[in-house]
Structures are given as C-alpha cells and as structure tokens.
Design an enzyme around this catalytic site. Structure first.
Site, PDB file in Angstrom:
ATOM      1  N   HIS B 124     -10.086 -21.113  -3.319  1.00 48.91           N
ATOM      2  CA  HIS B 124     -11.228 -20.736  -2.701  1.00 48.91           C
ATOM      3  C   HIS B 124     -12.106 -22.231  -2.846  1.00 48.91           C
ATOM      4  O   HIS B 124     -12.119 -22.807  -1.720  1.00 48.91           O
ATOM      5  CB  HIS B 124     -12.341 -19.804  -3.258  1.00 48.91           C
ATOM      6  CG  HIS B 124     -13.562 -19.417  -2.858  1.00 48.91           C
ATOM      7  ND1 HIS B 124     -14.524 -19.106  -3.261  1.00 48.91           N
ATOM      8  CD2 HIS B 124     -14.084 -19.679  -1.284  1.00 48.91           C
ATOM      9  CE1 HIS B 124     -15.679 -19.023  -2.547  1.00 48.91           C
ATOM     10  NE2 HIS B 124     -15.352 -19.192  -1.416  1.00 48.91           N
ATOM     11  N   CYS B 148     -15.920 -18.106 -10.780  1.00 46.91           N
ATOM     12  CA  CYS B 148     -16.804 -18.629  -9.807  1.00 46.91           C
ATOM     13  C   CYS B 148     -17.318 -17.700  -8.767  1.00 46.91           C
ATOM     14  O   CYS B 148     -18.603 -17.341  -8.576  1.00 46.91           O
ATOM     15  CB  CYS B 148     -16.337 -19.942  -9.193  1.00 46.91           C
ATOM     16  SG  CYS B 148     -16.150 -21.237 -10.406  1.00 46.91           S
ATOM     17  N   HIS B 149     -16.222 -17.109  -8.003  1.00 45.18           N
ATOM     18  CA  HIS B 149     -16.547 -16.338  -6.776  1.00 45.18           C
ATOM     19  C   HIS B 149     -15.627 -14.758  -6.793  1.00 45.18           C
ATOM     20  O   HIS B 149     -15.777 -14.131  -5.953  1.00 45.18           O
ATOM     21  CB  HIS B 149     -16.634 -16.842  -5.580  1.00 45.18           C
ATOM     22  CG  HIS B 149     -17.512 -18.052  -5.574  1.00 45.18           C
ATOM     23  ND1 HIS B 149     -16.891 -19.409  -5.917  1.00 45.18           N
ATOM     24  CD2 HIS B 149     -18.632 -18.218  -5.142  1.00 45.18           C
ATOM     25  CE1 HIS B 149     -17.698 -20.452  -5.748  1.00 45.18           C
ATOM     26  NE2 HIS B 149     -18.713 -19.561  -5.381  1.00 45.18           N
ATOM     27  N   GLY B 150     -15.032 -14.667  -8.003  1.00 46.01           N
ATOM     28  CA  GLY B 150     -14.407 -13.530  -8.246  1.00 46.01           C
ATOM     29  C   GLY B 150     -13.144 -13.168  -7.708  1.00 46.01           C
ATOM     30  O   GLY B 150     -12.726 -11.911  -7.325  1.00 46.01           O
ATOM     31  N   PRO B 163     -12.761 -13.723  -2.297  1.00 43.87           N
ATOM     32  CA  PRO B 163     -12.789 -14.894  -1.215  1.00 43.87           C
ATOM     33  C   PRO B 163     -11.555 -15.815  -1.019  1.00 43.87           C
ATOM     34  O   PRO B 163     -11.629 -16.404   0.067  1.00 43.87           O
ATOM     35  CB  PRO B 163     -14.243 -15.418  -1.661  1.00 43.87           C
ATOM     36  CG  PRO B 163     -14.469 -15.577  -2.852  1.00 43.87           C
ATOM     37  CD  PRO B 163     -13.673 -14.322  -3.475  1.00 43.87           C
TER      38      PRO B 163
END
Lengths: 426, 195, 217
Positions: B124, B148-150, B163
C-alpha cells in the site's frame, strides 16, 4: 535589465505571458538587442566565461553534495567514495576542484582587463565595486570549499586562516573560538563551512546578477575607452557577441578539461591526500595558488608599528584585507580622465609592472619565508600599495595622454582619422 | 560594411545559406555534447559500486525451526522468511483464486513450500506489517497485518483485505548447498539462502 | 599520459602487498571487488577475500565476531587503530597505502625509490638512532621501516624472478592503481571529450567568422 523594449511578440502564448511578466522582452533587450561596442577584443570574453564557470561549479557542487558527508570522521572517506565508487564521481570532483582554479584564472584576467582599459572609471564605479564584492565572496567560498575534503592541507589551511582573526585586539580569541565552534578546528567548523560553502555561491549568483544589471545600465566599456557615440559604434549582442563568446567558451573548455582529464591534481597538494591530523602539521603549508599573492602580503609584515601598539600579526592581517579592499577605491585613486591604457603611455608601463609585481607576490607566497624571500615579499608588498596610493594619483597629473579618436566607428574603419596604428590592429 | 551592399544578390544568398548551414551544424554538435555531458550528472545519482556490491545477502536458514519467522535485511529492506508449518502451507494452497484480490497460486510464490520468502513492505504505502514476532497481530488470515491502514496478508503473503493493491513482493533468491558470498562489482544478486 | 596499467605487474604487485606490506600497512579504501579491475576472476577475488578476516556483528549475543571477508569487504587494516600500530612498530606509524602514490611528492617514483634505496651500513659519520634504518630517499634518511624486500621474498605465481627491483616495480604499479582505480577510464574519456571539443570549437570558430564577416571591427 531595468527597462525592457516594447516588443510585439508574434507567438500569442509568448505575448500573453510577456504582457503580464516581461521576461521575453527582458531577455530580448539584454541578451539579443543589447548594444555592444563593435570593437571589443577577446579580453572581453572573460566576463561571460566567469558566469559560465559559476554555473558549472554550482551544478557539480550540488551533485557532489548529494554524496558528501560533512563530518570530521567521515568527510575524507566520503570524498574517497566519490572518487572510487560513485558513478562518474571522480569526474564531478575533478571538474569542481579544477573548476575553482579556472574560476580564479578567468576572474583575475577579467579584473586585469578592467584595470588596463580603465573599466572602473565613471560611470562604472558601482559595477566595479560589485565586482570586488564578487571577488571577496569567491575567496570565502574557495577557502571553505578547500576545507571540505578534510585532508592535511584542508585542516591546517583552515587553522591558519581562522587564526588570523586572533590578531584583532581584545575580542580576537573570542572571535576565533566562535568561528570554530570549539577550541580548535573540528567537526563543528567543518559542518558550518559546508553550510556556508553551499550558501555562498547563490549569494555570488545574486551579486553577478546585480553586476550585470549595473553593466547593462552603464553599458560596456571598450578597448578604446571612449564613449559610444551612436548606433554606428555598436552591434547587437546576438548574434555577434554570442557567437564570439561561444567560440571563446570552446577554447576555454579545451583548456579546462585538459586539466580535468590529464592533470587533475596539477593545482592540488600531495598533503591533502592524507587525512586531517590535528597533531601533525605538514612541513610546508601553502594556500591554494589563487591566494598566494595575498598570503605573501600577510607574511611580509614582520614588524610592529607605533611602538608595538599595532603588532606585526595584526598589521599583516590588515594589510592582506586592505590589498583586496583597496581595489574598491580604484575609481577615486586614478583621476586620469582617459580610460584605456592605449592612450596612456606611462600608465601602460606601470600596469605591466604592477602585473609582474603581483606574479612576484604569488611566487614569494609559495616559497618558505626564509632569506631573500622575506625581503622580496616586503618590497613587492610596498610596490603593491605604492601603485594604488602614490603612483596612480600622481600619474593623473604627470601623464600627457595621447589624442583620443573621435568615435569607435571612425577608429575601426580603415579610412578613420585621429587614431593610432594600434587602435586599428584590434 | 560598405562593400557587401554592392555585391550581387546571388552572393548574399550563398552567404546566408552557408551561415544557416553552419548554425544548424554547430547547434547540432553542441546539443549532442550538452546531452552527453548531462549523463555523468544523472548517472552519479544511480546506486554506486559499493551500494551494488552490498545488494546481495547470504542467510543461513539452519537455525530457523518450523513455525519460526526470521527477518533479514536485503538492500536496506526487511525480508520476511517464514518456515511454514504444514497447516500454514495447507491454508495457503487451498485458497481459491476467486477469493484473492491479486490472484496468484501459492506454488508461484515459493520455491520450496516450507519456505516463504517475501519482502516485508506493505504494497500500500510502504509500512512494515506486523506478524514476525510471536504475539504480534497476524490478521484474520494468519499471515501479516499492516498497522498503518489495516492491510491483511495470508500465509503466502497475499493481500486478502484492506487497501493494499498487490501481494507482498517475492525477492530473487536461490537456495545453495554451502555458505557463500557472491557479490561482484556491478552485479545485482538477490538472496543466497543456505539450508 | 595515455597510459594503462600493466595488469600482470599489478597482479604481482598485489601479491607483494598481500605477503609483505600487509603485515604492517593497511589499504582501507580498496575493496576486494576492486581487484577485478586487475584481471582477477570472480573466483580468484573470492579466494583472495577468504584469506582475510573482517569484523562483523553484533550477533544474537551482542558480540562482535570475526568472519572471512567477502568480495564487497574493504581490505582490513592490520592494526585496530594508530596506537596499536605504533606499539607494534617501535613507535613508528606505518601509513595506510591506499593513496600513498598521490600523497607523496614524487608519487610512484618516490615509493619505488624508498623500497630500493636502503643502505646498510649507514654512511660514515651518520648518526643513526637505534631501531632505525638508513634510506637515501626518505626525508632525514632515518626510516622506521626495516628493508621490506629481499631477493625471492615472494614466489611469483607466474614465474617472474622476484628481484628487489622487480618486486618494488610491481608493488608500485599496484599502489598507483590503488590510489586512483579510475585512471584508465579518466584518460580514455578525456581523449574522446577533447577530440569532440576540438571539432565543436572548430565549428564555433567558423560560425563566428561567418557572422562577423560583414562587420568592420
């Protein structure tokens, strides 16, 4: 630069931009239409050449800075990495190292050209003084740049030159400690020298811009030293002088790159291939060649003045700075109304003697301060200052200049009248 | 000059043609020179010889027990080495392609099923996913979980949720019999893994 | 000026450095991988590197340990620091040789002269300190380094007879290369660049003349 000619641009995009920001009109006025005396000789190439060298120095410098580490324990190593491992790193560094020498060669020739043809006289005084500032900025930049590889000469050069400031009474040693950021030349010193070495060239660039602004306001001097009388005396800068400058650039690049590729360490010192060692001073410290005349003046003062009130050390430092700054006073020291040495029979000789004296100072600066060299240095220093303070002011009263030609165009046309044979030869 | 005005139009034309030719020829040569001169500057920003020489890494896998995960540094990046359990291998191999964001069979991502080697950088935005150490969250799929963003990766390092657009990268590597270090000037080798 | 390095001589020079000089002198800016440039193969470079040990670590116990050098390693210096070098050498500091030919006035000739101009005994009346040796070319003539070369000090792999002057010549060739490994590239590129510039300047001169041909100046 200050003014731009109203010009109707055919290209609509160019016209649109130019109405809002007249960069095209400015460029046209200053790089194309700029009326240049038609009789400039090849000595006039060195101004634009200096500008190009500055650009080369900034370009190579930025790319070197990407690889260089300004730390006392890594600087020497990072320079060797540039020389050995970085792609074309050796080329970048040799271009930069030798470029510094080339810069001074070109600028010194430029200065002596100005001296010979009286380019410092009215109305070009400010143009000349900005030039002196440019020289000072170059010297500071060159000095700090030489420290960055952190070799023995770097370190001891930095030590000796920063110690000059200890000569000032009362605050001297505090100034030196402040300059160093410590109690000797060390990592903080190297770090700030790198920061300033990166900054100064951009200040230099700004000064060059102002220098050109002043030049384009008062217009170029010429080998005859007489004013331009009208359009018949001038040529548009482009294509005439762009072509001539480009040819000069070609010749210069051959000279410059010969050193870069075949004698890259010609201007260097073997001692700078040894990493800085604060405990061992090299047997014979010499500055870079372009500082040698000033170094000779510094060492020439071996006596106190005013019963010891001004000690020799301080006097030497003052004399060295004065040697550069006195150039700024030149427009008022030389009162002769005639600019070009071509029409000044005595000044012409004095000029060559002065040039020889500067070379002698350079020679003395490179020699160890022993025996005859001490006296030679003192004599040459005396001559240096006598030239400015006594000879030039007196000359304007004594000398009877030759008759000046009525205009540049009459002087350069074979049928022209009132011109010496030399004028035509150019 | 006065003389040139009186010369014939033909001669003036010839002069102009010659000038145009010279201008174009000189301009071309100068442009080629300027173009070539730009190359050393550009190339100086490419990895230097010492950087390239360090681009290969040798790793001894002998001490890594089944179920253990090891992180090694290769070209300045973390590489996740997972000595997979039979269970992990099975779950990686039995996934149907339809379930995957970036469909890729497990067999295309490993040389030996028991060893999964991936670059430990979330595809990502470059964070390092958790899951190497025992006790760290490994996400719903038993692989890695990027804090950070799963983004969640499975036991084959494939993106399953979140993501990140693609699977964890598989670096170039080779299994070798004995310890060795091949790093030749200018060469860009990958990992040399010793069993 | 357009010279290239004599590969065979430089390879022999490396052998002299490895077997003789390296006992006291480092070569810290040269990596084993650089030796390819002297004509050594990948296998030869790895074999050479494996004869040296470099420090690595820390390992899982937090300790530094010694491991065989790799091609990417720099040549390890024989002493950990200057103090250790002085203690082992009777107070004298053997300089690192990476840049020795550039760091001395006289360059390669100086190195060769030092290696070949020992004199034993010292000339009549010369007051030589104990532990020092007389060398005609060393500044002050007293050098701490014992004469490093003697005939057949090394056995050359290529069968060249290892006289003192041969070894001195070879190691000087090697050290000249080590000081500036890019010398050949520099000179080759230089010839191309200068030839190009001469052509370009010729064009620029013709253009300048053409443009100025209609001006009286």
């Amino acid at each position: 630069m200050a003014s731009h000619s109203p010009y109707e641009w055919k290209n609509p995009t160019v016209a649109w931009i130019d109405r809002r920001l007249p960069i095209f009109s400015m460029a046209r006025a200053d790089l194309v239409d700029y009326p240049t005396p038609k009789n400039l000789n090849y000595w006039w190439n060195f101004g634009s050449l200096a500008g190009i060298v500055l650009v080369i120095m900034i370009a190579t410098g930025i790319f070197l800075a990407m690889q260089y580490t300004p730390h006392a324990s890594l600087a020497f190593e990072s320079v060797e990495r540039i020389m050995r491992d970085v792609n074309y790193g050796w080329l970048m560094r040799y271009l930069h190292m030798n470029g510094a020498s080339m810069f001074f060669i070109v600028v010194y020739i430029h200065i002596f050209r100005g001296l010979y043809y009286g380019s410092y006289k009215a109305p070009r005084e400010i143009l000349w003084i900005i030039g002196v500032f440019i020289l000072l900025a170059m010297m500071a930049t060159g000095f700090m740049g030489y420290v960055l590889p952190w070799g023995q000469m770097s370190f001891w050069g930095a030590t000796v030159i920063t110690n000059l400031f200890s000569a000032f009474p009362l605050v001297g040693s505090d100034i030196v400690t402040w300059l160093w950021g410590g109690f000797s030349v060390d990592n903080p010193t190297l770090n700030r020298f790198f920061a300033l070495h990166y900054l100064l060239p951009f200040i230099l660039f700004g000064l060059v811009f102002v220098h050109l602004w002043a030049l384009h306001t008062v217009k170029s001097n010429n080998p005859l030293g007489i004013d331009v009388k009208g359009p018949q005396d001038t040529l548009p800068f482009t294509p005439y002088y762009t072509a001539k400058d480009m040819f000069g650039l070609g010749v210069f690049l051959i000279f410059y790159l010969f050193f870069v590729f075949f004698q890259p360490n010609f201007f260097g010192e073997p001692d700078n291939f040894i990493k800085a060692n604060p405990l061992v001073t090299p047997a014979h410290i010499v500055p870079e060649w372009y500082f040698l005349p000033f170094y000779a003046i510094l060492r020439a003062i071996t006596f106190d003045l005013f019963w010891g009130l001004v000690p020799a050390k301080l006097l030497g430092v003052l004399a060295m700075f004065a040697a550069v700054l006195i150039l700024a006073l030149l427009p008022w020291l030389d009162r002769s109304p005639v600019r070009s040495a071509r029409f000044r029979p005595i000044f012409k000789w004095v000029f060559w003697l002065f040039l020889a004296n500067c070379l002698l100072l350079g020679y003395v600066g490179a020699r160890p301060p022993e025996g005859i060299n001490v006296y030679l240095g003192q004599a040459a220093t005396a001559v240096y200052f006598l030239f400015f303070l006594v000879v030039l002011p007196l000359l304007s009263f004594i000398e009877r200049p030759r008759p000046l030609p009525t205009s540049i165009s009459t002087a350069v046309t074979p049928a022209g009248v009132g011109v010496s044979a030399r004028g035509v030869a150019e | 000059m006065a003389d040139s005005v009186t010369t014939s139009p033909h001669a003036v034309n010839a002069g102009e043609t010659r000038r145009d030719f010279l201008l174009i020829a000189t301009g071309t040569v100068a442009a080629i020179g300027a173009g070539l001169a730009a190359w050393p500057f550009i190339d100086s920003m490419n990895p230097a010889a010492d950087t390239l020489a360090l681009a290969s890494t040798g790793v001894d896998l002998a001490p890594v027990a089944v179920g253990q995960r090891l992180t090694v540094v290769w070209r300045g990046k973390p590489v996740f080495i997972n000595h997979r359990t039979a269970e992990e291998i099975k779950s990686a191999e039995t996934v149907t392609m339809a379930e995957l964001v970036d469909p890729q069979p497990d067999s295309a991502r490993v040389q030996k099923p028991e060893w999964l080697i991936v670059v430990g950088i979330c595809t990502h935005l470059g964070c390092i996913p958790l899951g190497q150490k025992t006790g760290e969250p490994r996400g719903e799929f038993g692989g890695w979980f990027c804090p950070c963003h799963g983004s969640q990766y499975d036991t084959s390092g494939r993106i399953r949720k979140g993501p990140a657009p693609t699977n964890l990268l598989v670096p170039p590597y080779t299994f070798t019999e004995e310890k060795q270090s091949r790093s030749v000037e200018g060469a860009t080798h990958g990992l040399a893994l010793t069993l | 000026m357009f010279g290239t390095f004599d590969r065979a001589s430089a390879q022999r020079g490396w052998q002299v450095y490895e077997e003789v000089c390296h006992a006291c002198h480092g070569l810290r800016f040269v990596a084993f991988r650089n030796l390819h440039a002297l004509g050594f193969s990948t296998e030869q470079v790895e074999a050479i590197a494996s004869r040296f040990e470099v420090q690595a670590g820390p390992n899982d116990e937090g300790e530094m340990f010694m491991t065989p050098a790799k091609a990417a390693s720099h040549i390890p210096s024989p002493f950990a620091n200057d103090q250790a070098a002085r203690v082992a050498n009777n107070g004298a500091l053997p300089p690192d040789l990476s840049l020795i030919t550039q760091a001395r006035v006289g360059a390669a000739d100086y190195v060769y002269a030092i290696l070949t101009h020992y004199r034993d005994p010292a000339p009549e009346g010369f007051n030589l300190n104990s532990g020092m040796f007389y060398n005609e070319y060393f500044p002050g003539h007293q050098i701490g380094m014992p004469p490093p070369l003697s005939d057949d000090r090394v056995t050359y792999l290529d069968g060249t007879k290892a006289t003192v002057s041969q070894m001195a010549h070879d190691v000087t060739t090697f050290l000249t290369w080590a000081a500036e490994p890019n010398m050949e590239q520099r000179k080759q590129l230089g010839i191309t660049v200068l030839l190009f510039l001469i052509v370009l300047t010729g064009f620029l001169y013709a253009l300048k003349r053409q443009i100025w041909s209609d001006v009286e100046h």
